[in-house]
Design a protein around this motif. Sequence first.
Motif, mmCIF file in Angstrom:
data_model
loop_
_atom_site.group_PDB
_atom_site.id
_atom_site.type_symbol
_atom_site.label_atom_id
_atom_site.label_comp_id
_atom_site.label_asym_id
_atom_site.label_seq_id
_atom_site.Cartn_x
_atom_site.Cartn_y
_atom_site.Cartn_z
ATOM 1 N N UNK A 194 0.182 5.621 -20.548
ATOM 2 C CA UNK A 194 -1.064 6.334 -20.292
ATOM 3 C C UNK A 194 -2.047 6.403 -21.566
ATOM 4 N N UNK A 195 -1.632 5.753 -22.821
ATOM 5 C CA UNK A 195 -2.234 6.070 -23.918
ATOM 6 C C UNK A 195 -3.461 5.381 -23.871
ATOM 7 N N UNK A 196 -4.497 6.207 -24.595
ATOM 8 C CA UNK A 196 -5.788 5.910 -24.726
ATOM 9 C C UNK A 196 -6.044 5.189 -26.158
ATOM 10 N N UNK A 197 -6.096 3.838 -26.231
ATOM 11 C CA UNK A 197 -6.193 2.968 -27.574
ATOM 12 C C UNK A 197 -7.449 3.563 -28.355
ATOM 13 N N UNK A 198 -8.394 3.872 -27.646
ATOM 14 C CA UNK A 198 -9.781 4.089 -28.411
ATOM 15 C C UNK A 198 -9.624 5.331 -29.272
ATOM 16 N N UNK A 199 -8.585 6.295 -28.880
ATOM 17 C CA UNK A 199 -8.398 7.625 -29.458
ATOM 18 C C UNK A 199 -7.669 7.705 -30.743
ATOM 19 N N UNK A 200 -6.891 6.447 -30.841
ATOM 20 C CA UNK A 200 -5.956 6.373 -31.847
ATOM 21 C C UNK A 200 -6.188 6.407 -33.315
ATOM 22 N N UNK A 201 -7.420 5.660 -33.635
ATOM 23 C CA UNK A 201 -8.061 6.065 -34.875
ATOM 24 C C UNK A 201 -8.250 7.359 -35.644
ATOM 25 N N UNK A 202 -9.104 7.795 -34.352
ATOM 26 C CA UNK A 202 -9.623 9.293 -34.600
ATOM 27 C C UNK A 202 -8.590 10.325 -34.954
ATOM 28 N N UNK A 203 -7.626 10.194 -33.940
ATOM 29 C CA UNK A 203 -6.444 11.006 -34.269
ATOM 30 C C UNK A 203 -5.640 10.823 -35.582
ATOM 31 N N UNK A 204 -5.553 9.490 -35.944
ATOM 32 C CA UNK A 204 -4.907 9.010 -37.067
ATOM 33 C C UNK A 204 -5.522 9.727 -38.232
ATOM 34 N N UNK A 205 -6.809 9.567 -38.200
ATOM 35 C CA UNK A 205 -7.650 10.116 -39.518
ATOM 36 C C UNK A 205 -7.410 11.674 -39.438
ATOM 37 N N UNK A 206 -7.424 12.385 -38.298
ATOM 38 C CA UNK A 206 -7.388 13.778 -38.518
ATOM 39 C C UNK A 206 -5.948 14.294 -38.903
#
Length: 505
Positions: free
Chosen positions: A261-273
């Motif tokens: 179910x993972x949304x790939x587009x959100x991964x970079x933003x959460x990674x930086x957070x």
Amino acid sequence: MKQRHIEIMDTTLRDGEQTSGVSFSASEKLTIAQLLLTEVKVNRIEIASARVSEGEFQAVKRITEWAAQNGHLDKIEVLTFVDGDTSINWMQKAGAKVMNLLSKGSLNHLTHQLKKTPEQHFKEIAAVVKSANKKGIAVNVYLEDWSNGMRHSKEYVFQYLNFLATQPVQRIMLPDTLGVLIPSETYAYLHEIIQRYPTLHFDFHGHNDYDLSVANALEAVNAGVTGLHLTINGMGERAGNTPLESVVAVLNDFKKDVKTTVNEKALYKVSKLVEAFSGFRISANKPVVGENVFTQTAGIHADGDKKKNLYYNDLMPERFGRRRKYALGKTSGKANIENNLQQLGIQLSDEDLKIVTQRIIELGDRKETVTQDDLPYIISDVLDSSAIGEKVAVENYVLTHSKNMKPSATIRIRFEDGTVEENSPGDGQYDAFMNALKKIYAQKKLPLAKLTDYVVRIPPGGKTDALCETVITWDYNGKEIKTTGLDSDQTVAAIKATQKMLNLV
């Protein structure tokens, strides 16, 4: 093709927090938990260990209150212990409804750490499971050191699984606690277990001590596991846990018979957070989320990208909310520079482009890379062009810093139509400088970029008079700008980087 669903359990807030020197505040944990469930869309999150501290208790309470209000309470999990009702009571007070019970998955751990027989251990586990279920708490069970258990005490592991098959537990979680497995072992052990217990739900929990965690996760899926435990940025003890971003990309590209179910587009933003909250900087070449992983450096690659995307693969940056960049340095070709100029809206004749290319190659021999933001200055210098000149200059400044007094700055900025002087206090010398600058730009009704990141780099082993490089990231109308300044004084380096930004804007 019918796809099999793989549950993704993120344990950044529990096992990931065991990264050396990392401790999230309650507010940070809540923010990360919300993003993991609502934007990244993982299935479950493990957020804490029971009985650790009052701060941990408050963090769990805040998350469970939010989760209960938003229909996510069954996705919130807490690590607990075989300690009678102690962990259960802690969970009830914190409002949590799913426990991940830590038990012994190898005879070695059971014998030397607990000093108990299998029968004693199983009896205590059965009592905890019964009590938890009676109080409305669902139970998953960890078999700690399971991988070594399969290697050295397989009979014990199957004895334990036979027992668990009779218990009302939701999931059996099999961790490679010390990160010792190679992919072939991961597949063999899990395949043997899943064949023997086809109706049970098994999760695999990997560690990255041999840099094999992603490969092991893939083999676990091939063997038939139902769930994977992962962390953002691969955070975790020692070499870390299995990185969520890499596993999701691998499964999406190489396992068409499974889905998450993972949304790939959100991964970079959460990674930086997570990087910002933890203070744990990830390497620039870390797959998917590293700063450089979508940056082409070689000129031949940039040229190939323009000619039918010859150097593209399935890992397109747009999948992760990112874009491709073209580095500038001694290996840059004309195509690299043209791509960067195009992004800046600058066009040069072929002759001028050759001259600029040569200068960038010369600079690259002395400095590993040249940033896109250096290009206008290089062009101005090389071509002696007034079109991209120094239209704004920090003509003078006085910075003060006294004990028990607020720092202040008086600055004079020269524009094409004259100079403006202002002063302002601040929380630091550079903050005071920026406050005075904001006053000047407000007076002249000119736009100013917003500072989003500030990094100071000092050479290893540098002395007190060593040069330091300040790299500032700005946001200007949604466009990211990076400028650098170099000086032996950190604040002066920052002011130089700021002047570059003023001219670019």
